[in-house]
Scaffold this motif. Structure first.
Motif, short mmCIF file in Angstrom:
data_model
loop_
_atom_site.label_atom_id
_atom_site.label_comp_id
_atom_site.label_asym_id
_atom_site.label_seq_id
_atom_site.Cartn_x
_atom_site.Cartn_y
_atom_site.Cartn_z
N LYS A 1 -23.63 -1.67 8.61
CA LYS A 1 -22.64 -2.28 7.73
C LYS A 1 -21.24 -1.83 8.14
O LYS A 1 -21.02 -0.69 8.53
CB LYS A 1 -22.89 -1.89 6.27
N SER A 2 -20.30 -2.75 8.02
CA SER A 2 -18.89 -2.45 8.25
C SER A 2 -18.10 -2.98 7.06
O SER A 2 -18.31 -4.13 6.63
CB SER A 2 -18.39 -3.11 9.54
N GLY A 3 -17.22 -2.14 6.50
CA GLY A 3 -16.52 -2.57 5.30
C GLY A 3 -15.19 -1.88 5.12
O GLY A 3 -14.80 -0.99 5.89
N ALA A 4 -14.49 -2.29 4.07
CA ALA A 4 -13.20 -1.71 3.72
C ALA A 4 -13.15 -1.53 2.21
O ALA A 4 -13.64 -2.39 1.45
CB ALA A 4 -12.05 -2.60 4.18
N ILE A 5 -12.58 -0.42 1.77
CA ILE A 5 -12.51 -0.09 0.35
C ILE A 5 -11.06 0.18 -0.04
O ILE A 5 -10.36 0.94 0.64
CB ILE A 5 -13.37 1.15 0.03
N GLN A 6 -10.61 -0.45 -1.10
CA GLN A 6 -9.30 -0.20 -1.67
C GLN A 6 -9.46 -0.15 -3.19
O GLN A 6 -9.74 -1.16 -3.83
CB GLN A 6 -8.31 -1.29 -1.28
N GLN A 7 -9.29 1.05 -3.76
CA GLN A 7 -9.51 1.23 -5.19
C GLN A 7 -8.35 2.05 -5.77
O GLN A 7 -7.98 3.09 -5.22
CB GLN A 7 -10.83 1.95 -5.43
N THR A 8 -7.80 1.59 -6.89
CA THR A 8 -6.65 2.23 -7.50
C THR A 8 -6.81 2.29 -9.01
O THR A 8 -7.23 1.31 -9.64
CB THR A 8 -5.35 1.47 -7.17
N LYS A 9 -6.48 3.43 -9.56
CA LYS A 9 -6.44 3.64 -11.00
C LYS A 9 -5.01 4.05 -11.36
O LYS A 9 -4.48 5.00 -10.77
CB LYS A 9 -7.44 4.72 -11.41
N PHE A 10 -4.37 3.36 -12.30
CA PHE A 10 -2.95 3.61 -12.56
C PHE A 10 -2.62 3.35 -14.03
O PHE A 10 -3.37 2.67 -14.76
CB PHE A 10 -2.07 2.72 -11.67
N THR A 11 -1.47 3.88 -14.46
CA THR A 11 -1.03 3.69 -15.84
C THR A 11 -0.10 2.48 -15.94
O THR A 11 0.45 2.01 -14.93
CB THR A 11 -0.28 4.93 -16.35
N ASP A 12 0.09 1.99 -17.15
CA ASP A 12 1.02 0.88 -17.36
C ASP A 12 2.45 1.29 -17.05
O ASP A 12 3.25 0.48 -16.55
CB ASP A 12 0.90 0.35 -18.78
N ASP A 13 2.80 2.57 -17.29
CA ASP A 13 4.14 3.05 -16.97
C ASP A 13 4.41 3.01 -15.47
O ASP A 13 5.52 2.67 -15.04
CB ASP A 13 4.33 4.48 -17.48
N LEU A 14 3.41 3.34 -14.68
CA LEU A 14 3.59 3.32 -13.23
C LEU A 14 3.88 1.90 -12.74
O LEU A 14 4.77 1.68 -11.91
CB LEU A 14 2.36 3.88 -12.52
N PHE A 15 3.14 0.93 -13.24
CA PHE A 15 3.38 -0.47 -12.86
C PHE A 15 4.79 -0.89 -13.23
O PHE A 15 5.50 -1.53 -12.44
CB PHE A 15 2.35 -1.38 -13.53
N SER A 16 5.23 -0.53 -14.43
CA SER A 16 6.56 -0.94 -14.89
C SER A 16 7.66 -0.35 -14.03
O SER A 16 8.63 -1.04 -13.68
CB SER A 16 6.74 -0.52 -16.36
N VAL A 17 7.55 0.93 -13.68
CA VAL A 17 8.59 1.57 -12.87
C VAL A 17 8.60 1.01 -11.45
O VAL A 17 9.66 0.75 -10.87
CB VAL A 17 8.39 3.10 -12.85
N VAL A 18 7.43 0.78 -10.87
CA VAL A 18 7.35 0.27 -9.50
C VAL A 18 7.92 -1.14 -9.40
O VAL A 18 8.67 -1.46 -8.47
CB VAL A 18 5.89 0.32 -8.99
N PHE A 19 7.61 -2.01 -10.36
CA PHE A 19 7.98 -3.41 -10.23
C PHE A 19 9.23 -3.81 -11.04
O PHE A 19 9.80 -4.86 -10.78
CB PHE A 19 6.80 -4.30 -10.65
N PHE A 20 9.63 -2.98 -12.01
CA PHE A 20 10.82 -3.31 -12.79
C PHE A 20 11.89 -2.23 -12.74
O PHE A 20 12.99 -2.43 -13.26
CB PHE A 20 10.43 -3.55 -14.26
N GLY A 21 11.58 -1.08 -12.13
CA GLY A 21 12.54 0.01 -12.11
C GLY A 21 12.44 0.86 -13.37
O GLY A 21 11.68 0.56 -14.29
N ASN A 22 13.25 1.94 -13.42
CA ASN A 22 13.16 2.86 -14.54
C ASN A 22 14.18 2.60 -15.64
O ASN A 22 14.28 3.36 -16.60
CB ASN A 22 13.32 4.30 -14.05
#
Length: 446
Positions: free
Chosen positions: A138-159
């Motif tokens: 088998k050959s594969g790729a894994i991308q898994q992320t666990k994050f908070t709502d605050d992290l999403f807001s800061v990354v995409f909307f700024g602080n």
């Protein structure tokens, strides 16, 4: 509301099942079709696969290929996920569509794999009884992320939205790597006067590359009301595999994993109970991996510039990697690093209600990235000896409510095709759905 919908759907599907189960059925008609290959179970659990396949006793070898892909989240819709994976421009409408559905803890996963396998029944292997032996690559790729709502807001909307408040990024985790897996498996059956047992074990050897692993044990960001300064407190570890190692045969680490399957079938053969442990293993990245870690704080008041033309002012902008690491108190070291393969625990109940109707229900759970166990029911109907179809209703895991479809066909009595999806709603309503998947299998028996 999601779990209520799931319960109503489950009740709606189980009612006709139990009505079918009142019909008389031969106990011997189901034994062959209860397994995946000539009465044997699959060694690995897959919610999108069918349990029903018809075989002749003389067919004891199988060669096949499979492909599997999944995009899943409890809050990030598919339109946003696909745009992010393609590195496309993400506008404010797409950002807002996600931020409105964010929960305090969110997950996202994008996994793909392809497998080629061969398995055969050895008529006299250990204890003078048949065994199912299997080999797979088998050959594969894994991308898994666990994050908070605050992290999403800061990354995409700024602080700016956190003026006078603290954004919390704690317990964020992200893993990303490519892998190759070589597995050898053996399965045996044992019989008693009142039941039958099947046990199986698979041993895998892993090679991995292009890996990153981030763990934010604790991280907060306070923004002063007028934006005059920010205070950051953090405790993190970040691993990056050997960046100098490139090429198609690149290996940044090795590992090992095990798969365990135990099946109990009561007398009559119309039901069975299967317990799985899959991908129980560990990955060891080589000594050239780089580990960044810090348990510190940072107070930043910005930069005062009086004249852009003066060298004394322009030097403030001459940041480099070393200076940033020093200012943030980040330690850097090279050496081996270990991560855990994404193990899965599953319990499945299978029952045949008639010669045509059958199904399974169960629970499956991965400690990471699942937020909670996934419960599912999977009714199936045998239209003809060469065509089977079913549906999959699920709740939990990394997504919310899922509604999938399954289908299997037999061509010329030896070619077997299977296709399935854990959530077809993603293909119809990508902006309102946060998950979808596709499972394909083609096999020839002889």
């Amino acid at each position: 509301m999601g779990y209520r919908c799931f319960l109503l759907l489950m009740v709606g599907m189980l009612v006709p099942f139990f009505s079918f189960s009142q019909k008389t059925t031969s106990d011997t008609a189901i034994t062959k079709s209860a397994g995946s290959f000539s009465g044997w179970n699959d060694l690995s659990f897959n919610t999108a696969s069918l349990t029903t396949r018809q075989f002749k006793d003389s067919l004891t070898h199988e060669f096949g290929i499979t492909g599997n892909g999944v995009i899943s989240s409890n809050s990030v819709n598919l339109s946003f996920s696909i745009a992010a994976l393609r590195n496309e421009f993400i506008d404010d409408d797409q950002k807002n569509s996600v931020s409105e559905d964010l929960e305090p803890v969110n997950v996202f996963e994008f996994n793909t794999d392809g497998e080629i396998y061969y398995r055969f029944i050895a008529p006299d292997f250990l204890f003078h009884s048949p065994a199912l032996l299997s080999f797979s690559l088998k050959s594969g790729a894994i991308q898994q992320t666990k994050f908070t709502d605050d992290l999403f807001s800061v990354v995409f909307f700024g602080n700016a939205g956190f003026a006078g408040a603290t954004a919390d990024f704690s317990d964020t985790r992200s893993e990303l790597y490519d892998y190759r897996q070589l597995r050898f498996g053996i399965q045996k059956k044992f019989f008693t006067a009142s039941s039958a047992w099947e046990t199986g074990i698979g041993i895998s050897f892993l090679s991995v590359k292009n890996g990153t692993d981030l763990e934010l044990t604790h991280a907060t960001l306070f923004t002063e009301q007028n934006g005059e300064y920010i205070d950051a407190v953090y405790d993190f570890k970040y691993m990056e595999s050997d960046s100098s190692n490139t090429g198609s045969l690149q290996v940044d680490g090795v590992g090992a994993a095990a798969d365990i399957m135990i099946c109990y079938t009561p007398k009559g053969g119309r039901s069975n109970f299967v317990f799985y442990v899959n991908d129980l293993g560990i990955i060891s990245w080589n000594k050239h991996a780089t580990l960044y870690s810090a348990d510190s704080s940072l107070h930043f008041e910005g930069i005062t510039v009086t004249d852009f033309l003066l060298d004394t002012d322009s030097t403030f902008f001459q940041f480099n990697k070393d200076s940033l690491l020093k200012k943030t108190g980040t330690a850097v070291e090279s050496g081996s690093y270990s991560t855990v393969f994404p193990m899965r625990f599953s319990f499945v109940y299978f029952h045949s209600f008639s010669n045509k109707w059958m199904g399974r229900a169960g629970i499956t759970y991965r400690p990471y990235p699942d937020l909670l166990p996934m419960f599912f029911i999977q009714p199936q109907y045998l239209f003809t000896r060469w065509l089977t179809a079913g549906i999959l209703l699920s709740y939990g895991g990394t997504a919310r409510l899922g509604a999938g479809v399954l289908a299997g066909a037999v061509i010329s009595k030896r070619i077997h095709l299977r296709v399935g999806s854990e959530n077809v709603l993603g293909l119809i309503m990508p902006e309102q759905t946060s998950s979808t998947s596709l499972f394909l299998q083609a096999a020839v028996t002889f």
